[in-house]
Design a protein around this motif. Structure first.
Motif, PDB file in Angstrom:
ATOM      1  N   TRP A  74      44.617  34.170  37.712  1.00 37.56           N
ATOM      2  CA  TRP A  74      44.221  35.151  36.694  1.00 37.56           C
ATOM      3  C   TRP A  74      42.765  35.554  36.848  1.00 37.56           C
ATOM      4  N   PHE A  75      42.039  34.822  37.707  1.00 39.21           N
ATOM      5  CA  PHE A  75      40.605  35.031  37.859  1.00 39.21           C
ATOM      6  C   PHE A  75      40.353  35.915  39.072  1.00 39.21           C
ATOM      7  N   ARG A  76      39.808  37.091  38.840  1.00 45.79           N
ATOM      8  CA  ARG A  76      39.595  38.042  39.935  1.00 45.79           C
ATOM      9  C   ARG A  76      38.230  37.803  40.577  1.00 45.79           C
ATOM     10  N   THR A  77      38.257  37.163  41.707  1.00 50.83           N
ATOM     11  CA  THR A  77      37.011  36.808  42.360  1.00 50.83           C
ATOM     12  C   THR A  77      36.941  37.389  43.766  1.00 50.83           C
ATOM     13  N   PHE A  78      35.777  37.882  44.129  1.00 52.14           N
ATOM     14  CA  PHE A  78      35.575  38.529  45.414  1.00 52.14           C
ATOM     15  C   PHE A  78      34.518  37.781  46.225  1.00 52.14           C
ATOM     16  N   PRO A  79      34.859  37.342  47.436  1.00 50.41           N
ATOM     17  CA  PRO A  79      33.882  36.655  48.280  1.00 50.41           C
ATOM     18  C   PRO A  79      32.938  37.676  48.910  1.00 50.41           C
ATOM     19  N   ILE A  80      31.663  37.421  48.843  1.00 52.08           N
ATOM     20  CA  ILE A  80      30.678  38.322  49.442  1.00 52.08           C
ATOM     21  C   ILE A  80      29.882  37.547  50.486  1.00 52.08           C
ATOM     22  N   ASN A  81      30.015  37.985  51.723  1.00 52.10           N
ATOM     23  CA  ASN A  81      29.311  37.358  52.833  1.00 52.10           C
ATOM     24  C   ASN A  81      28.192  38.290  53.266  1.00 52.10           C
ATOM     25  N   ASN A  82      26.973  37.967  52.918  1.00 49.97           N
ATOM     26  CA  ASN A  82      25.838  38.843  53.193  1.00 49.97           C
ATOM     27  C   ASN A  82      25.547  39.011  54.680  1.00 49.97           C
ATOM     28  N   ALA A  83      26.100  38.143  55.505  1.00 49.45           N
ATOM     29  CA  ALA A  83      25.841  38.227  56.943  1.00 49.45           C
ATOM     30  C   ALA A  83      26.805  39.180  57.650  1.00 49.45           C
ATOM     31  N   GLU A  84      27.862  39.595  56.957  1.00 50.23           N
ATOM     32  CA  GLU A  84      28.838  40.483  57.571  1.00 50.23           C
ATOM     33  C   GLU A  84      28.267  41.888  57.761  1.00 50.23           C
ATOM     34  N   GLY A  85      28.878  42.633  58.668  1.00 52.13           N
ATOM     35  CA  GLY A  85      28.463  44.005  58.897  1.00 52.13           C
ATOM     36  C   GLY A  85      28.945  44.919  57.777  1.00 52.13           C
ATOM     37  N   SER A  86      28.329  46.086  57.670  1.00 48.27           N
ATOM     38  CA  SER A  86      28.724  47.057  56.654  1.00 48.27           C
ATOM     39  C   SER A  86      28.759  48.444  57.295  1.00 48.27           C
ATOM     40  N   GLY A  87      29.799  49.188  57.002  1.00 51.76           N
ATOM     41  CA  GLY A  87      29.922  50.534  57.554  1.00 51.76           C
ATOM     42  C   GLY A  87      29.261  51.596  56.705  1.00 51.76           C
ATOM     43  N   LEU A  88      28.594  51.181  55.630  1.00 52.20           N
ATOM     44  CA  LEU A  88      27.951  52.147  54.748  1.00 52.20           C
ATOM     45  C   LEU A  88      26.687  52.729  55.373  1.00 52.20           C
ATOM     46  N   ARG A  89      26.253  53.853  54.806  1.00 47.63           N
ATOM     47  CA  ARG A  89      24.971  54.460  55.165  1.00 47.63           C
ATOM     48  C   ARG A  89      24.157  54.670  53.896  1.00 47.63           C
ATOM     49  N   ASP A  90      22.885  54.972  54.064  1.00 49.22           N
ATOM     50  CA  ASP A  90      22.048  55.229  52.897  1.00 49.22           C
ATOM     51  C   ASP A  90      22.419  56.570  52.292  1.00 49.22           C
ATOM     52  N   ARG A  91      21.773  56.934  51.192  1.00 52.99           N
ATOM     53  CA  ARG A  91      22.119  58.151  50.468  1.00 52.99           C
ATOM     54  C   ARG A  91      22.011  59.411  51.337  1.00 52.99           C
ATOM     55  N   SER A  92      21.083  59.405  52.265  1.00 53.26           N
ATOM     56  CA  SER A  92      20.909  60.576  53.131  1.00 53.26           C
ATOM     57  C   SER A  92      22.030  60.703  54.155  1.00 53.26           C
ATOM     58  N   GLY A  93      22.762  59.623  54.373  1.00 48.15           N
ATOM     59  CA  GLY A  93      23.832  59.634  55.359  1.00 48.15           C
ATOM     60  C   GLY A  93      23.349  59.423  56.776  1.00 48.15           C
TER      61      GLY A  93
END
Length: 199
Positions: A74-93
């Protein structure tokens, strides 16, 4: 909730409750009060309300707490690994990020922009303010990189636990996991590395 788990010593376990764009008073406990994953999980459950998601740093001590929390279906928990890569970009793109830590801190920085931000409301907390203002950054070939936590600890003389917890909480919003319809329930046996939402 954003949960930054103490790594012992002078560190604190900090939980950052967030209601939309409003951050409640941070819940802080000395590392000695949360010596293991069970203690962190118990504290997290005591702070948890309703169906809110929980983002927990699973590097180091946080992995144990996550493993315990995910047993509660019933507990919605999300693992966050700060060392993993991210496909995001900054606001400017234009700019990429070297990892999740860089992306999460930068996206929170953008959210705090007084002109184009998200009108976030944070609790009056001088330690939190210092934590958020302290990290340095540089631009590498692979993208924006935020100062390593170890280097930051050496400069501050302590761990930026409050800042990390708030950034973890906002990262849930960035991932799109704050809306109930998009939440996932992690079950026993899930691999936290494979179960983390991909961005």
């Amino acid at each position: 909730l954003g949960v930054d788990v103490a790594r012992g010593g002078k560190d604190k376990t900090v939980i950052a409750p967030r209601h939309g764009r409003w951050f409640d008073k941070l819940v802080k406990r000395p590392g000695t009060a949360t010596p293991d994953g069970q203690a962190v999980a118990t504290l997290t459950i005591s702070v948890h309300r309703g169906k809110c998601p929980v983002g927990i740093d699973v590097i180091g001590c946080g992995a144990s707490a996550y493993d315990i929390l995910k047993e509660n279906t019933w507990f919605r928990t999300f693992p966050i690994n700060n060392a993993e890569g991210s496909g995001l970009r900054d606001r400017s793109g234009k700019l990429r990020f070297s990892n999740v830590r860089a992306a999460s801190y930068w996206k929170f920085r953008e959210a705090l922009d007084p002109e184009n931000g998200e009108d976030l409301a944070q609790p009056p907390d001088t330690e939190l303010l210092a934590d958020l203002c302290a990290p340095k950054w540089k631009l590498l070939s692979r993208g924006i990189q935020i100062e390593a936590k170890e280097d930051l600890i050496q400069r501050l003389g302590r761990s930026p636990d409050s800042g990390d917890a708030v950034v973890l909480s906002w990262w849930l919003e960035v991932m799109g996991t704050s809306r109930p319809s998009e939440l996932r329930v992690f079950k026993v046996g899930d691999d936290r590395r494979k179960s983390a939402p991909k961005i």
